[in-house]
Motif scaffolding. Sequence first.
Motif, PDB file in Angstrom:
ATOM      1  N   UNK A   1       0.888  -1.178  -0.073  1.00  0.00           N
ATOM      2  CA  UNK A   1      -0.194  -0.103  -0.149  1.00  0.00           C
ATOM      3  C   UNK A   1       0.847   1.376  -0.098  1.00  0.00           C
ATOM      4  N   UNK A   2       0.627   2.056  -1.071  1.00  0.00           N
ATOM      5  CA  UNK A   2       1.740   3.197  -1.109  1.00  0.00           C
ATOM      6  C   UNK A   2       0.501   4.581  -0.758  1.00  0.00           C
ATOM      7  N   UNK A   3       1.244   5.480   0.171  1.00  0.00           N
ATOM      8  CA  UNK A   3       0.461   6.707   0.531  1.00  0.00           C
ATOM      9  C   UNK A   3       1.268   7.789  -0.093  1.00  0.00           C
ATOM     10  N   UNK A   4       0.634   8.774  -0.656  1.00  0.00           N
ATOM     11  CA  UNK A   4       1.086   9.978  -1.222  1.00  0.00           C
ATOM     12  C   UNK A   4       0.748  11.389  -0.630  1.00  0.00           C
ATOM     13  N   UNK A   5       1.632  11.547   0.556  1.00  0.00           N
ATOM     14  CA  UNK A   5       1.307  12.536   1.601  1.00  0.00           C
ATOM     15  C   UNK A   5       0.806  13.952   1.008  1.00  0.00           C
ATOM     16  N   UNK A   6       1.525  14.284  -0.102  1.00  0.00           N
ATOM     17  CA  UNK A   6       1.236  15.602  -0.896  1.00  0.00           C
ATOM     18  C   UNK A   6       0.584  15.342  -2.158  1.00  0.00           C
ATOM     19  N   UNK A   7       0.071  14.099  -2.419  1.00  0.00           N
ATOM     20  CA  UNK A   7      -0.528  13.705  -3.572  1.00  0.00           C
ATOM     21  C   UNK A   7       0.423  13.384  -4.471  1.00  0.00           C
ATOM     22  N   UNK A   8      -0.097  13.640  -5.956  1.00  0.00           N
ATOM     23  CA  UNK A   8       0.739  13.278  -7.257  1.00  0.00           C
ATOM     24  C   UNK A   8       0.571  14.372  -8.027  1.00  0.00           C
ATOM     25  N   UNK A   9       1.430  14.638  -9.066  1.00  0.00           N
ATOM     26  CA  UNK A   9       1.351  15.526 -10.159  1.00  0.00           C
ATOM     27  C   UNK A   9       0.700  15.208 -11.167  1.00  0.00           C
ATOM     28  N   UNK A  10       0.581  15.970 -12.320  1.00  0.00           N
ATOM     29  CA  UNK A  10      -0.009  15.579 -13.572  1.00  0.00           C
ATOM     30  C   UNK A  10       0.358  14.414 -14.239  1.00  0.00           C
ATOM     31  N   UNK A  11       1.663  13.895 -13.815  1.00  0.00           N
ATOM     32  CA  UNK A  11       2.184  12.806 -14.402  1.00  0.00           C
ATOM     33  C   UNK A  11       2.093  11.570 -13.450  1.00  0.00           C
ATOM     34  N   UNK A  12       1.405  11.824 -12.295  1.00  0.00           N
ATOM     35  CA  UNK A  12       1.516  10.495 -11.290  1.00  0.00           C
ATOM     36  C   UNK A  12       2.696  10.404 -10.615  1.00  0.00           C
ATOM     37  N   UNK A  13       3.441  11.606 -10.381  1.00  0.00           N
ATOM     38  CA  UNK A  13       4.854  11.438  -9.518  1.00  0.00           C
ATOM     39  C   UNK A  13       4.544  11.895  -8.083  1.00  0.00           C
ATOM     40  N   UNK A  14       5.060  11.218  -7.329  1.00  0.00           N
ATOM     41  CA  UNK A  14       4.983  11.797  -5.901  1.00  0.00           C
ATOM     42  C   UNK A  14       5.412  13.158  -5.625  1.00  0.00           C
ATOM     43  N   UNK A  15       4.651  13.948  -5.018  1.00  0.00           N
ATOM     44  CA  UNK A  15       4.818  15.307  -5.076  1.00  0.00           C
ATOM     45  C   UNK A  15       5.842  15.623  -3.998  1.00  0.00           C
ATOM     46  N   UNK A  16       5.646  14.766  -2.957  1.00  0.00           N
ATOM     47  CA  UNK A  16       6.497  15.001  -1.720  1.00  0.00           C
ATOM     48  C   UNK A  16       7.936  14.608  -2.087  1.00  0.00           C
ATOM     49  N   UNK A  17       8.024  13.682  -2.823  1.00  0.00           N
ATOM     50  CA  UNK A  17       9.611  13.510  -3.208  1.00  0.00           C
ATOM     51  C   UNK A  17      10.236  14.500  -4.388  1.00  0.00           C
ATOM     52  N   UNK A  18       9.080  14.870  -5.312  1.00  0.00           N
ATOM     53  CA  UNK A  18       9.723  15.982  -6.126  1.00  0.00           C
ATOM     54  C   UNK A  18       9.906  17.304  -5.549  1.00  0.00           C
ATOM     55  N   UNK A  19       9.470  17.627  -4.346  1.00  0.00           N
ATOM     56  CA  UNK A  19       9.572  18.909  -3.456  1.00  0.00           C
ATOM     57  C   UNK A  19      10.931  18.436  -2.719  1.00  0.00           C
ATOM     58  N   UNK A  20      10.993  17.514  -2.115  1.00  0.00           N
ATOM     59  CA  UNK A  20      12.296  17.328  -1.460  1.00  0.00           C
ATOM     60  C   UNK A  20      13.653  17.480  -2.247  1.00  0.00           C
ATOM     61  N   UNK A  21      13.708  16.773  -3.460  1.00  0.00           N
ATOM     62  CA  UNK A  21      14.742  16.961  -4.220  1.00  0.00           C
ATOM     63  C   UNK A  21      14.986  18.190  -5.009  1.00  0.00           C
TER      64      UNK A  21
END
Length: 370
Positions: A147-167
């Motif tokens: 089960x995968x949870x996206x804490x900040x949701x996903x962007x328009x390509x389905x990528x994890x927003x939290x990970x994108x923000x951190x990087x």
Amino acid sequence: MNKKKSSSLTHLALQKFKKNFWGVLSFWFVVFCLLLAVFAYTLAPDDTANANQMHLSIHSKNPGFSVKMLSFPIETSSQSAISSFFFGENISSAEIPITNYKISNDTLYAAPYTGEGIEGLAKTYTLKEDFKGVDSWQHVEEQFIRQKTFLLGTDKYGRDMLSRMLVGIRISLSIGFVAVFISLVIGISLGAIAGYYGGKIDQAIMWLINVTWSIPTLLLVIAITLALGKGFWQVFIAVGLTMWVEVARVVRGQVLGVKKLQYVTAAKALGFSNFRIIQKHIIPNIIAPVIVISAANFAAAILVESGLSFLGIGAQPPMPSWGGMIKDHYSYIILGKPYLAIIPGLAIMSLVMAFMLIGNALRDALDVRT
């Protein structure tokens, strides 16, 4: 024996800085952001390079969205621990969002996720063909279905927003550090030479400063970027080459006043070279205003980089940039998903504000009149 309390200017400035609540709070916020940038791939749920794992079936999902994820192992080249820490992991598995699954007759039946309340047509998978090297379905359920949870949701390509923000923090802070370093090297050098030598050298450098000053910063950055080409490192150089002017003007003014003081005259009488006088005696005594300008330039560099990425000439995809994330999602503000643009916008605003507050606190702390 009690140690005597130091009364140096540095100590006094540090004590005044500590009394500034917003300055100290901003300093620790920046330190926190630096730690996030260093350990970005360690903390990011998606630790692949550039956090670029796409799942188009779950694009633009709200913060807290959760879905089952079916992974398939794929062969990748070996990667060192240092490389994965700084640049992210190579993609070692292909992921598919699913709504449910069942195992029957040595076959896995999984229904791909196609939307809320909609169940896709189940697809079949076998151990031999799809999970090579795995010996049992129990192992598949334990290792490849989660089960995968996206804490900040996903962007328009389905990528994890939290990970994108951190990087993305790395991009903003890297731009700030490199741009400020370039501006300090050029600005202090030219400003000190102009103020110390005067005459035609001063006139020539001031002409260059005034010409550069008269060109709008964003237009100059765009011109340099287009000349050097689009890319990550090109933005570093472009932003740095536009921020040295203010440093040079301040350094020149400070040197004009300091070079007339007695200790500089004494250094000349002792036969010290001009380079040593500038480096050892003048620059250390004019560094306070330069530090304040550097904090402001750091904030300005983050804003300029975000603007360039928004225009499409900054950090190029798939590299995550906060400005690029706003560019990709600003239209979602009127489509019911405003957080996709607001989250990176708030990140830019908070980081810029922190550096501006640090600059204000340093200005007050280094002011000898207070």
